[in-house]
Structure formats: C-alpha cells, structure tokens
Scaffold this active site. Structure first.
Site, PDB file in Angstrom:
ATOM      1  N   ASN A  11       2.249   8.693  -3.433  1.00 18.28           N
ATOM      2  CA  ASN A  11       1.927   7.636  -2.478  1.00 18.28           C
ATOM      3  C   ASN A  11       3.243   7.167  -1.870  1.00 18.28           C
ATOM      4  O   ASN A  11       4.004   6.449  -2.504  1.00 18.28           O
ATOM      5  CB  ASN A  11       1.218   6.481  -3.204  1.00 18.28           C
ATOM      6  CG  ASN A  11       0.971   5.295  -2.281  1.00 18.28           C
ATOM      7  OD1 ASN A  11       1.167   5.389  -1.066  1.00 18.28           O
ATOM      8  ND2 ASN A  11       0.540   4.181  -2.855  1.00 18.28           N
ATOM      9  N   LYS A  51       3.724   5.148   0.483  1.00 20.73           N
ATOM     10  CA  LYS A  51       3.679   3.765   0.963  1.00 20.73           C
ATOM     11  C   LYS A  51       4.297   3.697   2.376  1.00 20.73           C
ATOM     12  O   LYS A  51       4.139   4.645   3.145  1.00 20.73           O
ATOM     13  CB  LYS A  51       4.362   2.836  -0.039  1.00 20.73           C
ATOM     14  CG  LYS A  51       3.792   3.040  -1.460  1.00 20.73           C
ATOM     15  CD  LYS A  51       4.195   2.004  -2.454  1.00 20.73           C
ATOM     16  CE  LYS A  51       3.556   2.321  -3.793  1.00 20.73           C
ATOM     17  NZ  LYS A  51       3.830   1.331  -4.811  1.00 20.73           N
ATOM     18  N   HIS A  74      -5.756   0.393  -3.183  1.00 20.79           N
ATOM     19  CA  HIS A  74      -4.458   0.203  -3.846  1.00 20.79           C
ATOM     20  C   HIS A  74      -4.196  -1.300  -4.047  1.00 20.79           C
ATOM     21  O   HIS A  74      -4.581  -2.121  -3.211  1.00 20.79           O
ATOM     22  CB  HIS A  74      -3.347   0.827  -2.999  1.00 20.79           C
ATOM     23  CG  HIS A  74      -2.062   0.928  -3.748  1.00 20.79           C
ATOM     24  ND1 HIS A  74      -1.196  -0.133  -3.857  1.00 20.79           N
ATOM     25  CD2 HIS A  74      -1.514   1.940  -4.469  1.00 20.79           C
ATOM     26  CE1 HIS A  74      -0.160   0.230  -4.610  1.00 20.79           C
ATOM     27  NE2 HIS A  74      -0.330   1.484  -4.984  1.00 20.79           N
ATOM     28  N   GLU A  96      -1.647  -2.997  -3.602  1.00 28.55           N
ATOM     29  CA  GLU A  96      -0.916  -3.636  -2.501  1.00 28.55           C
ATOM     30  C   GLU A  96      -1.871  -3.984  -1.362  1.00 28.55           C
ATOM     31  O   GLU A  96      -1.699  -4.995  -0.676  1.00 28.55           O
ATOM     32  CB  GLU A  96       0.236  -2.718  -2.033  1.00 28.55           C
ATOM     33  CG  GLU A  96       1.358  -2.725  -3.060  1.00 28.55           C
ATOM     34  CD  GLU A  96       2.166  -1.438  -3.146  1.00 28.55           C
ATOM     35  OE1 GLU A  96       2.092  -0.609  -2.228  1.00 28.55           O
ATOM     36  OE2 GLU A  96       2.876  -1.284  -4.161  1.00 28.55           O
ATOM     37  N   GLU A  99      -3.677   1.795 -12.178  1.00 32.75           N
ATOM     38  CA  GLU A  99      -2.324   1.348 -11.859  1.00 32.75           C
ATOM     39  C   GLU A  99      -2.178  -0.116 -12.257  1.00 32.75           C
ATOM     40  O   GLU A  99      -2.542  -1.012 -11.478  1.00 32.75           O
ATOM     41  CB  GLU A  99      -2.062   1.487 -10.354  1.00 32.75           C
ATOM     42  CG  GLU A  99      -2.173   2.915  -9.856  1.00 32.75           C
ATOM     43  CD  GLU A  99      -1.319   3.132  -8.606  1.00 32.75           C
ATOM     44  OE1 GLU A  99      -0.466   4.013  -8.645  1.00 32.75           O
ATOM     45  OE2 GLU A  99      -1.504   2.406  -7.618  1.00 32.75           O
ATOM     46  N   GLY A 153       6.405  -0.288  -9.284  1.00 36.31           N
ATOM     47  CA  GLY A 153       7.695  -0.570  -8.662  1.00 36.31           C
ATOM     48  C   GLY A 153       8.602  -1.451  -9.505  1.00 36.31           C
ATOM     49  O   GLY A 153       9.613  -1.949  -9.013  1.00 36.31           O
ATOM     50  N   SER A 182       5.538   3.221 -12.057  1.00 36.89           N
ATOM     51  CA  SER A 182       6.863   3.589 -12.557  1.00 36.89           C
ATOM     52  C   SER A 182       6.874   4.922 -13.315  1.00 36.89           C
ATOM     53  O   SER A 182       7.592   5.071 -14.311  1.00 36.89           O
ATOM     54  CB  SER A 182       7.447   2.460 -13.422  1.00 36.89           C
ATOM     55  OG  SER A 182       7.627   1.290 -12.641  1.00 36.89           O
TER      56      SER A 182
HETATM   57  P1  13P Z   1       5.832   3.253  -8.370  1.00 39.27           P
HETATM   58  O1  13P Z   1       5.728   4.663  -8.911  1.00 39.27           O
HETATM   59  O2  13P Z   1       6.914   3.060  -7.386  1.00 39.27           O
HETATM   60  O3  13P Z   1       5.829   2.245  -9.492  1.00 39.27           O
HETATM   61  O4  13P Z   1       4.465   2.978  -7.546  1.00 39.27           O
HETATM   62  C1  13P Z   1       3.250   3.287  -8.131  1.00 39.27           C
HETATM   63  C2  13P Z   1       2.177   3.175  -7.107  1.00 39.27           C
HETATM   64  O5  13P Z   1       1.862   2.107  -6.646  1.00 39.27           O
HETATM   65  C3  13P Z   1       1.549   4.416  -6.644  1.00 39.27           C
HETATM   66  O6  13P Z   1       0.418   4.154  -5.872  1.00 39.27           O
END
Ligand code: 13P
Length: 259
Positions: free
Chosen positions: A11, A13, A96, A98, A164, A170, A209
């Site tokens: 992803n 983003k 997601h 976010e 997740e 992150g 992560s």
């Molecule tokens: P990170 O791997 O940067 O923690 O992000 C995970 C994520 O949100 C994947 O959709």
C-alpha cells in the site's frame, strides 16, 4: 505456515507520482521474485495507468487504494469500480484505517465499496483493526467483531481480509506474532460463521510495521497468510525481501533468516 497461497501487497499510500512509480516498478521488476507468492502493488490513482503499462505481462498484480460504490455520478473526487477495471486494475484496498479516521469511512461505507468492487470483478482487500485505546480497554475482539460484520455480505472467493492494528501502522511497533495470530484466528472464526468451508480459502493479511526483519516470524503463524505493507513497500529491496520471507514460509523453511 498455511495451505493458502501467501499474498504480499504494498500500500503505497500518498507516495509516488507517475515518474517515481515508474522508477520504483522498474527496480521491483529487476528483482528476482519467487513465483510461489502473490505480489500486488497499490499506487495512488494517478499513477495507476503508468503502473498498468509497466506491469503488463508481469506476475505483479495491480491494485487501487479505494473505490466508490456507484458506477458513475455526482461524487466529486471519487473513482468508480469500472474506471479501475478499464485500465487493468484487479485489486482494491477498502476500509483502510486512514480512510476511517481521516475521511469518515464507516463500516457501512466500507461494506458498500467492497460489494460494488466485487460486483465489478475486483479482488477486495478489506482492512480492519483496533486503535491503541481500544486494545488497552480490552475491546480488540469486540471491535473486530463489529468491523467484520459486513464481510458476510461479500463474496468469499474474491475477498482478502487485512488485520491492521492502528497502533502498529507507521509506528515501528509491530504486533507480536501471538497478538497477530489471536486476532487472525478470531477473524477466521467469524469468516467460518459467515461462509462455512469457504472461509478456509480466504487469506488474512497482517499489516502494521512489517519489515524484512520481522516478516517471516509473522507469516509463520497459522492464520497469517501474508502482509499489507506500507513504508517498506516503497523500497524495491525491502518489499522483495518481504516477498522472499513469505516464500520461505510457503516452503516450510523454519530456518530462514533475513540477512
Ligand atoms: P506501515 O507498514 O507503514 O506500518 O503501514 C501499514 C499499512 O497501513 C498498510 O496498509
């Protein structure tokens, strides 16, 4: 180790416009990826056509990061499922955290997006997971129960679930393999209640992560069928090393070490 084929999805983003997408995909295509694992990348919308051209004929699948439930109409800023399939997109991330926390996505809208995406022929990667406050309050499984309720309306043959935990995204703070397995096993039970035997074929990815260093131990859990990777998917070497970690789990290689 699992009987399901591992899937590692990146992803991206809000990273990588067209030029950076082409550069990253060229590096990724130059890596020798194992053929035993499914790999997917999900660039931003504007980079999808360039990515589709570069990935045509390769083993790497292409996904989007969101999709609307209507086929067309007055929905400023949204993208319809048919617009994605028209350019060769086969996968889409839905729900997601976010999107949920910054853009008002709810269980209901995520469910509608997922159903419309499947109806258009897309493979859905449906995200869910608890916040730190919810985990600390002992509400993790209750949150997953609520968020997973809409999955019962979807087609299990074109569904991937991504667990997740929001506190692991992150932050560099990964769920322990035991925490991931507990959540995945719970989600598997929920899928079994909804779909019976078909639940056994649904892949449940872990996200939060994931790095080359921790991928194999997470993917080694019985109900962890791969990963949804954020930051580490932006580097061709780390992303391909995570795919190699999945391949080592698929091969039952308990000794595999990242080096
Ligand atoms: P990170 O791997 O940067 O923690 O992000 C995970 C994520 O949100 C994947 O959709």
């Amino acid at each position: 180790m699992t009987d399901r084929r591992y899937l590692v999805a990146g992803n991206w983003k809000m990273h990588n416009g067209v030029a950076d997408t082409s550069a990253l995909l060229e590096r990724l295509l130059a890596e020798k990826l194992p053929g035993t694992v499914d790999a997917v990348v999900c660039p931003p919308f504007v980079s999808l056509p360039a990515a589709a051209m570069l990935l045509a004929g390769s083993e790497i699948g292409l996904g989007a990061q969101n999709v609307h439930w209507e086929a067309k109409g007055a929905f400023t800023g949204e993208i319809a499922p048919g617009m994605l399939t028209e350019i060769g997109v086969r996968w889409v991330i839905v729900g997601h955290s976010e999107r949920r926390s910054y853009f008002g996505e709810t269980d209901e809208t995520a469910g509608k997006r997922a159903a419309a995406a499947q109806a258009a022929g897309l493979e859905v990667i449906f995200c869910l997971g608890e916040t730190l406050e919810q985990r600390d309050a002992g509400e993790t499984l209750a949150v997953l129960e609520r968020q997973s309720a809409v999955l019962g309306d979807l087609d299990p043959a074109h569904l991937v679930v991504a667990y997740e935990p929001v506190w692991a995204i992150g932050t560099g703070r990964t769920a322990s393999p035991e925490q991931a397995q507990e959540a995945h096993a719970f989600l598997r039970q929920r899928l079994e209640a909804a779909f019976g035997g078909a639940a056994a074929g649904i892949r449940i990815l872990y996200g939060g992560s994931v790095k080359p260093q921790n991928a194999a131990v997470l993917f080694g859990q019985p109900d962890v069928d791969g990963g949804l990777i954020g930051g580490a998917s932006l580097d061709a070497r780390s992303f391909s090393d995570i795919i190699r970690a999945a391949a080592s789990c698929a091969a039952g290689d308990e000794q595999w070490q990242y080096s």
